[in-house]
Design a protein around this motif. Structure first.
Motif, PDB file in Angstrom:
ATOM      1  N   LEU A   1       0.842  -1.201   0.000  1.00 29.82           N
ATOM      2  CA  LEU A   1       0.000   0.000   0.000  1.00 29.82           C
ATOM      3  C   LEU A   1       0.875   1.250   0.000  1.00 29.82           C
ATOM      4  N   ALA A   2       0.342   2.314  -0.593  1.00 27.57           N
ATOM      5  CA  ALA A   2       1.008   3.614  -0.515  1.00 27.57           C
ATOM      6  C   ALA A   2       0.143   4.508   0.353  1.00 27.57           C
ATOM      7  N   GLU A   3       0.768   5.358   1.146  1.00 26.05           N
ATOM      8  CA  GLU A   3      -0.017   6.244   1.999  1.00 26.05           C
ATOM      9  C   GLU A   3      -0.787   7.235   1.128  1.00 26.05           C
ATOM     10  N   GLY A   4      -1.955   7.601   1.605  1.00 28.90           N
ATOM     11  CA  GLY A   4      -2.801   8.520   0.827  1.00 28.90           C
ATOM     12  C   GLY A   4      -3.783   7.774  -0.062  1.00 28.90           C
ATOM     13  N   THR A   5      -3.402   6.548  -0.435  1.00 28.72           N
ATOM     14  CA  THR A   5      -4.316   5.721  -1.251  1.00 28.72           C
ATOM     15  C   THR A   5      -4.415   4.325  -0.629  1.00 28.72           C
ATOM     16  N   ALA A   6      -4.115   4.225   0.660  1.00 27.73           N
ATOM     17  CA  ALA A   6      -3.994   2.910   1.307  1.00 27.73           C
ATOM     18  C   ALA A   6      -5.266   2.075   1.181  1.00 27.73           C
TER      19      ALA A   6
ATOM     20  N   LEU B   1       6.400  28.158   3.691  1.00 32.08           N
ATOM     21  CA  LEU B   1       6.605  26.766   3.256  1.00 32.08           C
ATOM     22  C   LEU B   1       5.225  26.113   3.235  1.00 32.08           C
ATOM     23  N   LEU B   2       4.722  25.845   2.050  1.00 36.79           N
ATOM     24  CA  LEU B   2       3.399  25.243   1.951  1.00 36.79           C
ATOM     25  C   LEU B   2       3.537  23.741   1.723  1.00 36.79           C
ATOM     26  N   GLY B   3       3.018  22.987   2.666  1.00 37.63           N
ATOM     27  CA  GLY B   3       3.099  21.523   2.595  1.00 37.63           C
ATOM     28  C   GLY B   3       4.275  21.027   3.390  1.00 37.63           C
ATOM     29  N   PHE B   4       3.993  20.115   4.334  1.00 37.85           N
ATOM     30  CA  PHE B   4       5.075  19.558   5.149  1.00 37.85           C
ATOM     31  C   PHE B   4       5.075  18.032   5.098  1.00 37.85           C
ATOM     32  N   ALA B   5       3.922  17.443   4.699  1.00 35.63           N
ATOM     33  CA  ALA B   5       3.834  15.978   4.594  1.00 35.63           C
ATOM     34  C   ALA B   5       4.682  15.514   3.406  1.00 35.63           C
ATOM     35  N   PHE B   6       5.063  14.230   3.387  1.00 32.62           N
ATOM     36  CA  PHE B   6       5.965  13.770   2.322  1.00 32.62           C
ATOM     37  C   PHE B   6       5.257  13.603   0.987  1.00 32.62           C
ATOM     38  N   LYS B   7       3.913  13.603   1.008  1.00 29.06           N
ATOM     39  CA  LYS B   7       3.093  13.613  -0.200  1.00 29.06           C
ATOM     40  C   LYS B   7       1.703  14.067   0.212  1.00 29.06           C
ATOM     41  N   LYS B   8       0.811  14.303  -0.776  1.00 33.03           N
ATOM     42  CA  LYS B   8      -0.529  14.746  -0.387  1.00 33.03           C
ATOM     43  C   LYS B   8      -1.338  13.595   0.217  1.00 33.03           C
ATOM     44  N   ASN B   9      -2.429  13.984   0.887  1.00 30.74           N
ATOM     45  CA  ASN B   9      -3.378  13.015   1.464  1.00 30.74           C
ATOM     46  C   ASN B   9      -2.809  12.133   2.560  1.00 30.74           C
ATOM     47  N   THR B  10      -1.775  12.612   3.217  1.00 36.68           N
ATOM     48  CA  THR B  10      -1.285  11.938   4.421  1.00 36.68           C
ATOM     49  C   THR B  10      -0.780  13.005   5.381  1.00 36.68           C
ATOM     50  N   GLY B  11      -0.794  12.662   6.666  1.00 35.22           N
ATOM     51  CA  GLY B  11      -0.217  13.571   7.647  1.00 35.22           C
ATOM     52  C   GLY B  11       1.180  13.114   8.027  1.00 35.22           C
ATOM     53  N   ASP B  12       1.703  12.141   7.315  1.00 32.77           N
ATOM     54  CA  ASP B  12       2.997  11.544   7.643  1.00 32.77           C
ATOM     55  C   ASP B  12       4.131  12.452   7.148  1.00 32.77           C
ATOM     56  N   THR B  13       5.094  12.689   8.022  1.00 32.90           N
ATOM     57  CA  THR B  13       6.209  13.573   7.643  1.00 32.90           C
ATOM     58  C   THR B  13       7.543  12.823   7.614  1.00 32.90           C
ATOM     59  N   ARG B  14       7.499  11.503   7.755  1.00 34.10           N
ATOM     60  CA  ARG B  14       8.769  10.776   7.841  1.00 34.10           C
ATOM     61  C   ARG B  14       9.573  10.958   6.548  1.00 34.10           C
ATOM     62  N   GLU B  15      10.808  11.382   6.689  1.00 35.73           N
ATOM     63  CA  GLU B  15      11.732  11.642   5.566  1.00 35.73           C
ATOM     64  C   GLU B  15      11.149  12.628   4.559  1.00 35.73           C
ATOM     65  N   SER B  16      10.265  13.507   5.014  1.00 37.23           N
ATOM     66  CA  SER B  16       9.656  14.457   4.069  1.00 37.23           C
ATOM     67  C   SER B  16      10.722  15.399   3.520  1.00 37.23           C
ATOM     68  N   PRO B  17      10.719  15.618   2.188  1.00 40.66           N
ATOM     69  CA  PRO B  17      11.688  16.567   1.617  1.00 40.66           C
ATOM     70  C   PRO B  17      11.534  17.960   2.222  1.00 40.66           C
ATOM     71  N   ALA B  18      10.335  18.282   2.737  1.00 40.22           N
ATOM     72  CA  ALA B  18      10.116  19.601   3.347  1.00 40.22           C
ATOM     73  C   ALA B  18      11.074  19.830   4.513  1.00 40.22           C
ATOM     74  N   ILE B  19      11.432  18.758   5.214  1.00 40.55           N
ATOM     75  CA  ILE B  19      12.344  18.901   6.364  1.00 40.55           C
ATOM     76  C   ILE B  19      13.721  19.339   5.863  1.00 40.55           C
ATOM     77  N   HIS B  20      14.143  18.727   4.765  1.00 37.50           N
ATOM     78  CA  HIS B  20      15.449  19.068   4.179  1.00 37.50           C
ATOM     79  C   HIS B  20      15.459  20.525   3.724  1.00 37.50           C
ATOM     80  N   VAL B  21      14.388  20.914   3.038  1.00 36.76           N
ATOM     81  CA  VAL B  21      14.308  22.282   2.524  1.00 36.76           C
ATOM     82  C   VAL B  21      14.288  23.262   3.701  1.00 36.76           C
TER      83      VAL B  21
END
Ligand code: NAD
Ligand code: UGA
Length: 470
Positions: free
Chosen positions: A162-167, A332-352
């Motif tokens: 499964l992928a998050e956001g479409t699980a 900075l708009l968007g912090f989740a690693f992709k849309k439709n999830t609240g998961d931030t693990r390894e999110s590129p937003a953290i790097h930016v």
């Protein structure tokens, strides 16, 4: 025999949705999800589930209290179950041998030891967590070395795709279900039992059975292939920026070749999520241990390219803002690693965010689903922020995109949330400092429209025109 009771160990992004869908599709089976975290179980039993996943609330509401239960009574659930799914976390090791690359299997081993200690009847143990090849061997060794008299075990590999956001949709309509098991009469019987569970909603032709090690490796391979496609298109985005080609056009042209296909060719600020990086690093580590350095280097490059992409995007922001962001206000708009999830693990937003903070920027962050507390936890980590007082002075979290963008010099988009497409950019532009910049790290806004409003737009995989107003 058809299984009557299932226990799922681990109530996370995989265990929760997977067990919920099994309960939905198998009303005759009682499914209990257990976790050692009381807080997580309490959330699963509340009106606000611990994870945001479209469609999940409805499934849980339908089944909870009927044939779906969330509990901390691990002992009871293990004792009663015919089949036990292990869906615990397998993070990258951050200490000792294999630090930064190998999978930390302490939670899987902990779950196996718990089962061995508590089970008083035969069990089928299903490895759903993503693990290195031959992990099932360690699980079976632990179980068999500690078993109670007369209790036997079969261990199956049943990786989750499964992928998050479409699980929920992925679980209801998977491309395939993979079951690996021992090539023995007992092994085949166990595989058959698990097939019966899935056959409640998945056609038999979509259920693949194979040897355990192939099943374990297939999961790592699938994630490695997917991530490789993203790194491939991202590498070409750099060529596009240097030449005037447009990476969206290249992706379209390449993806229309039916042998290649169009999915996972969306150039971006880089891939995030809890698994791609972790699983490829794990694959690299396995290859090194197997004395296959060329293979290890090959896959390592997928990670290197992703790091390069995240750094390149952050550098583009700084360079465009006249090579300094010190004391500049950046939304900075968007912090989740992709849309439709609240998961931030390894999110590129953290790097930016880290790069911009290191350069002295003040960040105004908004994400529709990530809680303020989570953003603060992610950014307070010592590898992100060296000085803790920086947090208060330089980061503000907002409840709306309009507040986050007010009086800022630039907007940096890190997650492709649908609501960002719908924003009133005229209103946003009117309230920003000028020149007003937008950096679209997801290539999903209408850049021509934004330019007409007056924004200076930068994106991935498209050359910046010499005028500076491209
Ligand atoms: P997670 O961190 O969200 O959840 C894991 C849960 O297991 C936690 O709640 C933790 O408290 C619990 N746990 C750990 N040890 C336990 C024990 N001994 N007893 C009871 N509970 C225990 O992790 P996740 O994202 O659900 O991932 C789980 C596994 O599935 C990983 O191996 C991951 O690689 C794999 N996977 C994840 C995804 C995804 O989209 N997140 C998709 C496919 C596969
Ligand atoms: C991924 C796989 O897609 C699942 O099959 C797998 O089960 C899961 O990992 C896992 O093992 O955990 P997930 O990480 O939830 O799922 O989400 P993806 O949709 O794969 O996206 C991962 C990252 O790649 C995101 O940051 C996304 O924005 C990025 N991405 C994806 C791109 O940059 N471009 C694309 O074309 C696709």
């Amino acid at each position: 025999m058809t299984p009557k009771k299932i226990c799922g160990i681990g109530a996370g992004y995989v265990g929760g949705p997977t067990c919920s869908v099994i309960a939905l599709k198998c009303p005759e089976i009682q499914v209990t999800v257990v976790d050692k975290s009381k807080e997580r179980i309490a959330q699963w039993n509340s009106n606000k589930l611990p994870i945001y996943e479209p469609g999940l609330d409805e499934v849980v509401k339908k089944c909870r209290g009927k044939n779906l239960f969330f509990s901390t009574d691990i002992e009871k659930s293990i004792k009663e179950a015919d089949i036990i799914f292990i869906s615990v976390n397998t993070p990258t090791k951050n200490f000792g041998n294999g630090k930064g690359r190998a999978a930390d299997l302490k939670y899987v081993e902990g779950a196996a030891r718990m089962i061995a200690e508590l089970a008083t009847e035969n069990k089928i143990v299903v490895e759903k967590s993503t693990v290195p090849v031959r992990s099932a061997e360690s699980i079976i060794n632990i179980l068999r070395a500690n078993h109670k008299p007369g209790v036997t075990y079969q261990v199956l590999s049943n990786p989750e795709f499964l992928a998050e956001g479409t699980a929920i949709d992925d679980l209801l309509h998977p491309d395939r279900v993979l079951i690996g098991g021992e090539d023995s009469a007992e092994g085949r019987a166990a595989i058959e039992q698990l097939c019966k569970v899935y056959e409640n909603w998945i056609p038999r032709k979509n259920i693949l059975t194979m040897n355990t090690w192939s099943s374990e490796l297939s999961k790592l391979a699938a994630n490695a292939f997917l991530a490789q496609r993203i790194s491939s298109i991202n590498s070409l985005s750099a060529v596009c920026e240097a030449t005037g080609a447009d990476v969206s056009e290249v992706a379209l042209a390449v993806g229309l070749d039916s042998r290649i296909g169009s999915k996972f060719l969306q150039a971006s600020v880089g891939f995030g999520g809890s698994c791609f990086q972790k699983d490829i690093l794990n694959l690299v580590y396995i290859c090194e241990c197997l004395n296959l350095p060329e293979v290890a280097d090959y896959w390592q490059q997928v990670i290197n390219m992703n790091e390069y992409q995240k750094s390149r995007f952050s550098a583009q922001v700084i360079e465009s803002l006249f090579n300094t962001v010190t004391d500049k206000q950046i939304a900075l708009l968007g912090f989740a690693f992709k849309k439709n999830t609240g998961d931030t693990r390894e999110s590129p937003a953290i790097h930016v965010a880290k790069t911009l903070l290191d350069e002295g920027a003040k960040l105004h962050i908004y994400d529709p689903k990530v809680e303020e507390e989570q953003i603060m936890v992610d950014l307070s980590h010592s590898c992100v922020i060296a000085e803790p007082e920086m947090i208060k002075n330089r980061i503000s979290i907002h409840k709306h995109a309009y507040d986050a963008t007010k009086n800022t010099h630039a907007i940096v988009l890190c997650t492709e949330w649908d609501e960002f497409v719908e924003l009133d950019y005229r209103r946003i532009y009117a309230n920003m400092m000028k020149p007003a910049y937008i950096f679209d790290g997801r290539k999903f806004l209408d850049h021509e429209e934004l330019r007409k409003i007056g924004f200076i737009v930068r994106t991935i995989g498209k050359k910046i025109m010499k005028t500076g107003i491209s």
